[in-house]
Design an enzyme around this catalytic site. Structure first.
Site, PDB file in Angstrom:
ATOM      1  N   ARG A  37       0.812  -1.215   0.000  1.00 35.68           N
ATOM      2  CA  ARG A  37       0.000   0.000   0.000  1.00 35.68           C
ATOM      3  C   ARG A  37       0.846   1.267   0.000  1.00 35.68           C
ATOM      4  O   ARG A  37       0.349   2.346   0.305  1.00 35.68           O
ATOM      5  CB  ARG A  37      -0.967  -0.008   1.194  1.00 35.68           C
ATOM      6  N   HIS A 107      -0.553  -6.736 -12.705  1.00 35.50           N
ATOM      7  CA  HIS A 107      -1.919  -6.460 -13.137  1.00 35.50           C
ATOM      8  C   HIS A 107      -1.829  -5.412 -14.232  1.00 35.50           C
ATOM      9  O   HIS A 107      -0.940  -4.564 -14.209  1.00 35.50           O
ATOM     10  CB  HIS A 107      -2.726  -5.904 -11.974  1.00 35.50           C
ATOM     11  N   GLU A 142      -1.277 -10.887 -15.484  1.00 35.10           N
ATOM     12  CA  GLU A 142      -2.395 -11.578 -14.832  1.00 35.10           C
ATOM     13  C   GLU A 142      -3.737 -11.135 -15.414  1.00 35.10           C
ATOM     14  O   GLU A 142      -3.981  -9.941 -15.581  1.00 35.10           O
ATOM     15  CB  GLU A 142      -2.372 -11.315 -13.314  1.00 35.10           C
ATOM     16  N   ASP A 175      -5.493 -16.500 -13.265  1.00 34.70           N
ATOM     17  CA  ASP A 175      -6.222 -16.523 -11.990  1.00 34.70           C
ATOM     18  C   ASP A 175      -7.597 -17.149 -12.243  1.00 34.70           C
ATOM     19  O   ASP A 175      -8.392 -16.625 -13.032  1.00 34.70           O
ATOM     20  CB  ASP A 175      -6.343 -15.091 -11.444  1.00 34.70           C
ATOM     21  N   ASP A 221     -13.860  -9.211  -8.144  1.00 33.64           N
ATOM     22  CA  ASP A 221     -12.636  -9.865  -7.694  1.00 33.64           C
ATOM     23  C   ASP A 221     -12.776 -10.214  -6.210  1.00 33.64           C
ATOM     24  O   ASP A 221     -12.235  -9.526  -5.354  1.00 33.64           O
ATOM     25  CB  ASP A 221     -11.463  -8.910  -7.942  1.00 33.64           C
ATOM     26  N   HIS A 223     -12.297 -13.517  -3.799  1.00 27.77           N
ATOM     27  CA  HIS A 223     -11.851 -14.906  -3.755  1.00 27.77           C
ATOM     28  C   HIS A 223     -12.601 -15.699  -2.686  1.00 27.77           C
ATOM     29  O   HIS A 223     -12.921 -15.159  -1.624  1.00 27.77           O
ATOM     30  CB  HIS A 223     -10.356 -14.976  -3.437  1.00 27.77           C
ATOM     31  N   GLU A 253      -4.460 -17.457  -3.088  1.00 21.60           N
ATOM     32  CA  GLU A 253      -4.428 -16.056  -2.658  1.00 21.60           C
ATOM     33  C   GLU A 253      -5.528 -15.708  -1.671  1.00 21.60           C
ATOM     34  O   GLU A 253      -5.985 -14.568  -1.623  1.00 21.60           O
ATOM     35  CB  GLU A 253      -4.540 -15.131  -3.868  1.00 21.60           C
TER      36      GLU A 253
HETATM   37 ZN    ZN Z   1      -8.137 -11.461  -7.266  1.00 21.25          ZN
HETATM   38 MN    MN Z   2      -3.049 -10.489  -8.647  1.00 21.09          MN
HETATM   39 MN    MN Z   3      -4.576 -13.331  -8.581  1.00 20.55          MN
END
Ligand code: ZN
Ligand code: MN
Ligand code: MN
Length: 277
Positions: A37, A107, A142, A175, A221, A223, A253
């Site tokens: 961050r 990304h 990704e 992913d 997004d 998970h 992840e």
């Molecule tokens: Zn993700």
């Molecule tokens: Mn990622």
């Molecule tokens: Mn990922």
């Protein structure tokens, strides 16, 4: 041998990530190069990189995947953010090489409304620009979940960006949550096949093994733990029946710190699911 691991914390010192990984039975690992961050990376302490390399070898944890921090946006139309993002990618590549990590996962960012074509052009120009900083590292692009204005959720978009990159130190990180969220139903053999053939099995350097909290095509997004989301255990079994996939290194992840869980137990469940145990 199955190469599987988690994204683990680098808190304290980079090499402590490897101790955390070993403790739960990881055979490969993913880390951030620095605080995810913040824009600027903390300098490594004296001996930190050496300790990392030594432990990686001693514990036989390989490959090491370094994941870009959250703030950089390689598709940003704002010139200052774009330049800072390229600088952050160079710093991350240098960290990869100091640690002996083979892969940097990136990304593709958000074009913030400036359009898909402009976004693709900026991302590929950025990756072309860092060629001389690659060292022994490879960049893995990704796929995204398809959030508003994001670049790289559609497979043809990923291959288009790949084709614009002039050096060949590049591949893909697939992913499973993101591809499902982007509308590809990988629980179905023909769709899974299309995904793998479009990206190219030899160009896939990593699988991010995440289940999806939300339904097919949600664009979200979020998970879920493997087997407890919308892809599900049966869906993953179908997906991994495709040749070549279960040999790829895999990274889970789902958070270990915010939501403590039986990580070692989850890894052995996945081993069974993939017919390794
Ligand atoms: Zn993700
Ligand atoms: Mn990622
Ligand atoms: Mn990922």
């Amino acid at each position: 041998m199955l190469r599987i691991g988690y994204h683990v914390s680098i808190s304290g010192s980079m090499d402590l990530a490897l101790d955390r990984a070993r403790e739960i039975g990881c055979t490969c690992v993913q880390v951030f190069p620095s605080n995810p961050r913040s824009w600027s990376a903390r300098e490594m302490q004296e001996g930190e990189a050496e300790r990392f390399r030594a432990k990686q070898k001693a514990y036989n944890i390989s490959p090491v995947f370094v994941h870009m921090p959250y703030l950089p946006n390689l598709a940003s139309p704002k010139e200052d953010v774009y330049r800072k993002s390229i600088a952050a990618m160079i710093e991350a590549l240098e960290r990869c090489n100091a640690l002996g990590a083979k892969y940097l996962i990136v990304h593709l960012g958000s074009h913030l409304g400036s359009g898909v074509e402009a976004g693709r052009e900026r991302v590929s120009a950025a990756i072309n620009e860092v060629e001389k900083h690659m060292g022994n590292a490879t960049i893995l692009l990704e796929n995204e979940a398809g959030q508003r204005n994001s670049v790289g959720s559609k497979l043809d978009e990923l291959t288009d960006i790949y084709n614009r990159i002039e050096h060949k130190h590049v591949g893909f990180c697939l992913d499973t949550c993101h591809v499902f969220a982007a509308g590809y139903d990988i629980r179905k053999e023909e769709v899974a096949r299309e995904v793998v053939e479009t990206l190219g099995i030899d160009r896939i350097g990593c699988i991010h093994l995440n289940d999806a909290k939300h339904p097919l095509g949600s664009g979200l997004d979020r998970h879920a733990d493997i087997g407890f989301g919308r892809i599900g255990k049966k869906g993953f079994e179908e997906f991994f029946s495709l040749p070549g996939l279960r040999e790829k290194p895999m990274i889970l992840e789902t958070p270990l710190v915010e939501t403590p869980k039986d990580a070692a137990g989850e890894l052995s469940m996945v081993r069974k699911m993939l017919n390794y145990a």
